[in-house]
Scaffold this motif. Structure first.
Motif, PDB file in Angstrom:
ATOM      1  N   GLU A 101      60.865  24.391  97.134  1.00 30.83           N
ATOM      2  CA  GLU A 101      60.737  25.558  96.266  1.00 30.83           C
ATOM      3  C   GLU A 101      59.738  26.564  96.837  1.00 30.83           C
ATOM      4  N   ASN A 102      58.626  26.068  97.401  1.00 28.54           N
ATOM      5  CA  ASN A 102      57.629  26.965  98.000  1.00 28.54           C
ATOM      6  C   ASN A 102      58.173  27.658  99.243  1.00 28.54           C
ATOM      7  N   ASN A 103      59.052  26.964  99.969  1.00 29.11           N
ATOM      8  CA  ASN A 103      59.737  27.529 101.140  1.00 29.11           C
ATOM      9  C   ASN A 103      58.751  28.034 102.197  1.00 29.11           C
ATOM     10  N   LEU A 104      57.678  27.288 102.395  1.00 31.04           N
ATOM     11  CA  LEU A 104      56.731  27.545 103.477  1.00 31.04           C
ATOM     12  C   LEU A 104      56.825  26.392 104.468  1.00 31.04           C
ATOM     13  N   SER A 105      56.239  26.584 105.655  1.00 28.05           N
ATOM     14  CA  SER A 105      56.365  25.515 106.649  1.00 28.05           C
ATOM     15  C   SER A 105      55.731  24.222 106.156  1.00 28.05           C
ATOM     16  N   GLU A 106      54.630  24.307 105.374  1.00 21.19           N
ATOM     17  CA  GLU A 106      54.056  23.104 104.783  1.00 21.19           C
ATOM     18  C   GLU A 106      53.444  23.379 103.417  1.00 21.19           C
ATOM     19  N   THR A 107      53.567  22.384 102.569  1.00 19.03           N
ATOM     20  CA  THR A 107      52.802  22.322 101.326  1.00 19.03           C
ATOM     21  C   THR A 107      51.920  21.083 101.409  1.00 19.03           C
ATOM     22  N   ALA A 108      50.613  21.267 101.191  1.00 18.88           N
ATOM     23  CA  ALA A 108      49.672  20.149 101.223  1.00 18.88           C
ATOM     24  C   ALA A 108      49.374  19.684  99.804  1.00 18.88           C
ATOM     25  N   PHE A 109      49.305  18.369  99.634  1.00 13.36           N
ATOM     26  CA  PHE A 109      48.904  17.753  98.384  1.00 13.36           C
ATOM     27  C   PHE A 109      47.723  16.830  98.678  1.00 13.36           C
ATOM     28  N   PHE A 110      46.726  16.831  97.825  1.00 16.32           N
ATOM     29  CA  PHE A 110      45.644  15.863  98.013  1.00 16.32           C
ATOM     30  C   PHE A 110      45.153  15.348  96.674  1.00 16.32           C
ATOM     31  N   VAL A 111      44.675  14.095  96.699  1.00 17.11           N
ATOM     32  CA  VAL A 111      44.110  13.455  95.502  1.00 17.11           C
ATOM     33  C   VAL A 111      42.728  12.934  95.848  1.00 17.11           C
ATOM     34  N   PRO A 112      41.801  12.935  94.876  1.00 13.40           N
ATOM     35  CA  PRO A 112      40.455  12.420  95.154  1.00 13.40           C
ATOM     36  C   PRO A 112      40.465  10.911  95.318  1.00 13.40           C
ATOM     37  N   LEU A 113      39.549  10.420  96.150  1.00  8.87           N
ATOM     38  CA  LEU A 113      39.376   8.989  96.356  1.00  8.87           C
ATOM     39  C   LEU A 113      38.075   8.534  95.691  1.00  8.87           C
ATOM     40  N   PRO A 114      37.922   7.247  95.444  1.00  5.61           N
ATOM     41  CA  PRO A 114      36.695   6.756  94.803  1.00  5.61           C
ATOM     42  C   PRO A 114      35.448   7.093  95.623  1.00  5.61           C
ATOM     43  N   GLU A 115      34.313   7.193  94.938  1.00 10.72           N
ATOM     44  CA  GLU A 115      33.058   7.564  95.584  1.00 10.72           C
ATOM     45  C   GLU A 115      32.688   6.641  96.734  1.00 10.72           C
ATOM     46  N   ASP A 116      33.046   5.361  96.633  1.00 10.37           N
ATOM     47  CA  ASP A 116      32.656   4.406  97.665  1.00 10.37           C
ATOM     48  C   ASP A 116      33.663   4.317  98.806  1.00 10.37           C
TER      49      ASP A 116
END
Length: 268
Positions: free
Chosen positions: A41-56
Motif C-alpha cells: 500500500e505504501n508503494n515505496l522501496s521499503e517500509t520499516a517496522f520495529f518493536v521495542p525489546l526488554p531493557e535487559d
C-alpha cells in the motif's frame, strides 16, 4: 486500531531526493501478511517496522523491512529513516540506537551536524564469471562479476561513471536470475565511487539510494583505492550521498535525512 506512520527521505538533506522510506513503530508485531500488505500500500522501496525489546536485551529494538514484494534481510535507508524518527519524533535521548535484525546487530548514532551513521556488517563478494543473463541484460557488462552470498546480489564494475549513468539493463532478464538484484559501480568523477542498484527480485526496478549495498561496495573500493574513508554517490534519478568508512569486519555508512510527512494508518 490506528498506527503511526512516518515517511523520511534518506541519504539526502532535502525532500524529494534520496530514497523515501516508510517507518511504522509498533508495540508488537503485526502478522507478516499485514506488514507486506502495508508495504504494498505504501508503494515505496521499503517500509520499516520495529518493536521495542526488554531493557535487559542486547538491543533496543527489533527491526524488519518489507519491499512491496518480499521481506528483505537488510536495508540501510529505512534503518536510517527509522533512527531519524526515533531521535527526532519519539524522544530517543541516548547516544545510539541498537537494532536486532535478520542480518545480526546493527547500530545507528547521530553526529553533532545531524548526520546518522549506520554500523553495518561487511560483506565480501566472490569473484566469478559473469552470468549469461547479466551479459544479455546489460550492454557492456564485463566478463567477470562478483556474487554476494549474504544478500544474493551480483555486482559488476564498469569502466567509469558515465557507463554507470548510461546503464539501461533489461529488468525482465535480471529478474530471471532468481536473486535479489544487480549492483553496478565504477570510480566517481567527484567522489571515490558511484553506483546504481537494480532489484527486480525484491519488486524494485531501481532503488534510488541503497545503504545496504555499501556493505559490499565499501570493502571492494577500500581495497582497490587503498583507503578506508570513502565518499560515495548513488546516481539514480533522485540521487544520494554517503560517507563511508571500513572498520575491520564492519562498515560505517553515514547519511542525512529529510522529513516528509507523518500520519496514521487505520486497520480493522
Amino acid at each position: 486500531m490506528s498506527y503511526p506512520i512516518y515517511q523520511v527521505d534518506a541519504f539526502t538533506s532535502k525532500i524529494f531526493g534520496g530514497n523515501p522510506a516508510a517507518v511504522m513503530p509498533l508495540e508488537r508485531w503485526l502478522p507478516d501478511e499485514t506488514m507486506l500488505a502495508l508495504a504494498i500500500e505504501n508503494n515505496l522501496s521499503e517500509t520499516a517496522f520495529f518493536v521495542p525489546l526488554p531493557e535487559d536485551d542486547e538491543a533496543d529494538f527489533h527491526i524488519r523491512w518489507f519491499t512491496p514484494g518480499i521481506e528483505v534481510p537488510l536495508c540501510g535507508h529505512a534503518t536510517l529513516a527509522s533512527a531519524w524518527v526515533l531521535f527526532n519524533k519519539l524522544g530517543w535521548d541516548r547516544e545510539q540506537i541498537r537494532f536486532h535484525s535478520k542480518s545480526g546487530p546493527l547500530a545507528v548514532r547521530q553526529t553533532n551536524d545531524g548526520w546518522l551513521i549506520l554500523d553495518f556488517p561487511k560483506f565480501t563478494p566472490e569473484e566469478q564469471p559473469t552470468p549469461a543473463l547479466i551479459l544479455e541484460a546489460l550492454e557492456g557488462a564485463p566478463q567477470t562479476a562478483f556474487f554476494v552470498p549474504n544478500d544474493t546480489n551480483y555486482m559488476v564494475v564498469l569502466e567509469d561513471e558515465a557507463a554507470v549513468r548510461a546503464a539501461q539493463p533489461d529488468i525482465r532478464k535480471l529478474k530471471e536470475l532468481g536473486n535479489l538484484g544487480l549492483i553496478v559501480t565504477a570510480p566517481g568523477t567527484e567522489c571515490d565511487f558511484v553506483s546504481r542498484y537494480f532489484a527486480p527480485g525484491g519488486g524494485i526496478d531501481e532503488d534510488p539510494v541503497t545503504g545496504s549495498i555499501h556493505s559490499v561496495l565499501v570493502p571492494y573500493w577500500a581495497k582497490r583505492l587503498g583507503k578506508k574513508r570513502l565518499e560515495a554517490r548513488q546516481i539514480s534519478a533522485r540521487g544520494g550521498v554517503l560517507r563511508c568508512e571500513l572498520k575491520g569486519n564492519r562498515v560505517d555508512i553515514a547519511g542525512q535525512a529529510a522529513f516528509y510527512m507523518e500520519g496514521s494508518v487505520y486497520l480493522p
